[in-house]
Motif scaffolding. Sequence first.
Motif, PDB file in Angstrom:
ATOM      1  N   VAL A 183     -19.244 -23.893  14.591  1.00  0.00           N
ATOM      2  CA  VAL A 183     -17.300 -24.031  15.300  1.00  0.00           C
ATOM      3  C   VAL A 183     -17.278 -22.924  16.623  1.00  0.00           C
ATOM      4  O   VAL A 183     -18.549 -22.556  16.823  1.00  0.00           O
ATOM      5  N   ASP A 184     -16.916 -23.969  17.670  1.00  0.00           N
ATOM      6  CA  ASP A 184     -16.716 -23.946  18.723  1.00  0.00           C
ATOM      7  C   ASP A 184     -15.755 -23.043  19.204  1.00  0.00           C
ATOM      8  O   ASP A 184     -14.797 -24.039  18.540  1.00  0.00           O
ATOM      9  N   ILE A 185     -15.445 -21.898  19.074  1.00  0.00           N
ATOM     10  CA  ILE A 185     -14.018 -21.224  19.543  1.00  0.00           C
ATOM     11  C   ILE A 185     -14.326 -19.771  21.282  1.00  0.00           C
ATOM     12  O   ILE A 185     -14.785 -19.533  21.189  1.00  0.00           O
ATOM     13  N   GLY A 186     -13.839 -21.050  22.088  1.00  0.00           N
ATOM     14  CA  GLY A 186     -13.085 -20.730  23.199  1.00  0.00           C
ATOM     15  C   GLY A 186     -14.905 -20.568  23.980  1.00  0.00           C
ATOM     16  O   GLY A 186     -14.887 -19.741  24.546  1.00  0.00           O
ATOM     17  N   GLY A 187     -15.499 -21.769  23.503  1.00  0.00           N
ATOM     18  CA  GLY A 187     -16.752 -22.014  23.974  1.00  0.00           C
ATOM     19  C   GLY A 187     -18.223 -20.941  23.522  1.00  0.00           C
ATOM     20  O   GLY A 187     -19.100 -21.228  23.816  1.00  0.00           O
ATOM     21  N   VAL A 188     -17.545 -20.785  22.777  1.00  0.00           N
ATOM     22  CA  VAL A 188     -18.329 -19.879  21.357  1.00  0.00           C
ATOM     23  C   VAL A 188     -18.723 -19.909  20.979  1.00  0.00           C
ATOM     24  O   VAL A 188     -18.270 -20.681  19.614  1.00  0.00           O
ATOM     25  N   ARG A 189     -20.469 -20.942  20.504  1.00  0.00           N
ATOM     26  CA  ARG A 189     -20.985 -20.843  18.885  1.00  0.00           C
ATOM     27  C   ARG A 189     -20.626 -20.308  17.924  1.00  0.00           C
ATOM     28  O   ARG A 189     -21.336 -18.999  18.068  1.00  0.00           O
ATOM     29  N   THR A 190     -19.808 -19.990  17.047  1.00  0.00           N
ATOM     30  CA  THR A 190     -19.699 -19.186  15.990  1.00  0.00           C
ATOM     31  C   THR A 190     -20.071 -20.372  13.960  1.00  0.00           C
ATOM     32  O   THR A 190     -20.218 -21.463  14.235  1.00  0.00           O
ATOM     33  N   ASN A 191     -20.926 -19.321  13.512  1.00  0.00           N
ATOM     34  CA  ASN A 191     -20.857 -19.901  11.915  1.00  0.00           C
ATOM     35  C   ASN A 191     -19.778 -19.468  11.192  1.00  0.00           C
ATOM     36  O   ASN A 191     -20.366 -19.772  10.190  1.00  0.00           O
ATOM     37  N   PHE A 192     -18.976 -18.627  11.249  1.00  0.00           N
ATOM     38  CA  PHE A 192     -18.190 -18.359  10.079  1.00  0.00           C
ATOM     39  C   PHE A 192     -17.834 -19.266   9.357  1.00  0.00           C
ATOM     40  O   PHE A 192     -16.643 -19.947  10.385  1.00  0.00           O
ATOM     41  N   ARG A 193     -16.721 -19.282   8.449  1.00  0.00           N
ATOM     42  CA  ARG A 193     -15.641 -20.347   7.893  1.00  0.00           C
ATOM     43  C   ARG A 193     -14.837 -20.728   8.547  1.00  0.00           C
ATOM     44  O   ARG A 193     -13.789 -19.901   8.823  1.00  0.00           O
ATOM     45  N   MET A 194     -14.587 -21.587   8.703  1.00  0.00           N
ATOM     46  CA  MET A 194     -13.425 -22.404   9.556  1.00  0.00           C
ATOM     47  C   MET A 194     -12.692 -23.875   9.236  1.00  0.00           C
ATOM     48  O   MET A 194     -13.939 -24.166   8.630  1.00  0.00           O
ATOM     49  N   PRO A 195     -11.726 -23.972   8.738  1.00  0.00           N
ATOM     50  CA  PRO A 195     -11.508 -24.861   8.159  1.00  0.00           C
ATOM     51  C   PRO A 195     -12.183 -26.517   8.962  1.00  0.00           C
ATOM     52  O   PRO A 195     -11.468 -26.576  10.676  1.00  0.00           O
ATOM     53  N   ASP A 196     -11.823 -27.168   8.767  1.00  0.00           N
ATOM     54  CA  ASP A 196     -12.809 -28.397   9.868  1.00  0.00           C
ATOM     55  C   ASP A 196     -10.890 -29.754  10.469  1.00  0.00           C
ATOM     56  O   ASP A 196     -10.403 -30.387   9.382  1.00  0.00           O
ATOM     57  N   VAL A 197     -10.450 -29.119  10.811  1.00  0.00           N
ATOM     58  CA  VAL A 197      -8.638 -29.157  11.465  1.00  0.00           C
ATOM     59  C   VAL A 197      -9.216 -29.558  13.186  1.00  0.00           C
ATOM     60  O   VAL A 197      -9.527 -29.586  13.891  1.00  0.00           O
ATOM     61  N   PHE A 198      -8.928 -30.644  13.483  1.00  0.00           N
ATOM     62  CA  PHE A 198      -8.930 -31.788  14.730  1.00  0.00           C
ATOM     63  C   PHE A 198      -7.261 -31.617  15.015  1.00  0.00           C
ATOM     64  O   PHE A 198      -6.563 -32.032  14.481  1.00  0.00           O
TER      65      PHE A 198
END
Length: 404
Positions: A183-198
């Motif tokens: 999951v990309d958050i503010g340009g940072v690649r992370t892999n913690f739990r996040m909903p698949d929301v568009f």
Amino acid sequence: MRGGYEFDGREIAALDEAGLVEIAAEINAKGIRAAAISSVFSPINRDMEERARDILAQHCPDVPVVMSSEIGRIGLLERESAAIMNASLLGLSSRTVDAFERALGDAGLTCPFYVTQNDGTLMAADMVRRFPVLTFASGPTNSMRGAAFLTGVKEAIVVDIGGTTSDVGSLHHGFPRQASTVVDIGGVRTNFRMPDVFSIGLGGGTKVTGDAAAPVVGPQSVGYRLTSEARVFGGDVLTTTDIAVAAGMADIGDASKVADLEPAMIDAARERIGEMLEMAVERSRISPDPIPVIAVGGGSILVPDKIGELEVLRPENFAVANAVGAAIAQISGEVDRIYALEGKSREVCLAEAEEEARTNALNAGATEETLTVIEREDVPLAYLPGNATRIHLKVVGDMGGLDA
């Protein structure tokens, strides 16, 4: 520095404890206010992260420490980024929780309180202090849980439209489907739990420009100024809300102020809105099955009766689905790790994962008799030795003290 484990928990190298003492001294010297620890395959074996945390706590007793094994999933760099992001927010989360406590105290309430997290369940105040990143995107997930409750539908696409954006996601067993990739958050690649929301730039305050031949919908929006700048409220900005009122889709403001809109412009803008929603909905579908679309949020007046070939449900009290989702939220417990099946059967590993997930849920405040498994997945990892498999399992239950 030296340390870390193999995928099955075997030690790669001994932990460099002397190096950690030096780092602790540097933390004190520079006045650093939080620290993050990340070790190779720590979600499998977190002993070194825990030892490193204890050493830092001994030499930097006032510095909170975040362990990546408690936040991220398999994948060192993304998990490290998630831990750093969480550590950087600890001060803010503590101030936010304190503010909630003061507000409740001022209202005469002394009971414990919970905050919604991004999997559609609740976390206690102390957990919010420790893991603020788990509240990211909790707004859309509240709306999705509320949509499931208000309609009774557990498998659907949810479109939550506010003043500036539309959040679209998929319901599975009545809970938001989680993103399975980085999951990309503010340009940072992370892999913690996040909903698949568009999300797309379409809301009740979205500006409509152009003409009937080429209407442009968004992404600019008047946002919270809708009630003063939209034409139906006496303003001079044409918004999607004006289009909905002119088309007879909503009864808001003064319809006479949009009576001069050309029918061709109204139809063209509605068609463009429909195209934007259909694109977002199709992105969230994972099968060709004709599941329904649930429209919630105050801006859902923009949603047509059908999106493509999918039926649209607009439940009673759709505008407050977010609050409903927060009110009916449950407690969850989750496990996501790699197991080596040598000497163990798949069923034994799944049972161990379920027991750990149930324990996590109970520790978070769930009642044992209400616990239910809502996600169970195991994926064989052919590129790792030892007949390895990744198991992801989640259970949910009602909050302690509530009726099932």
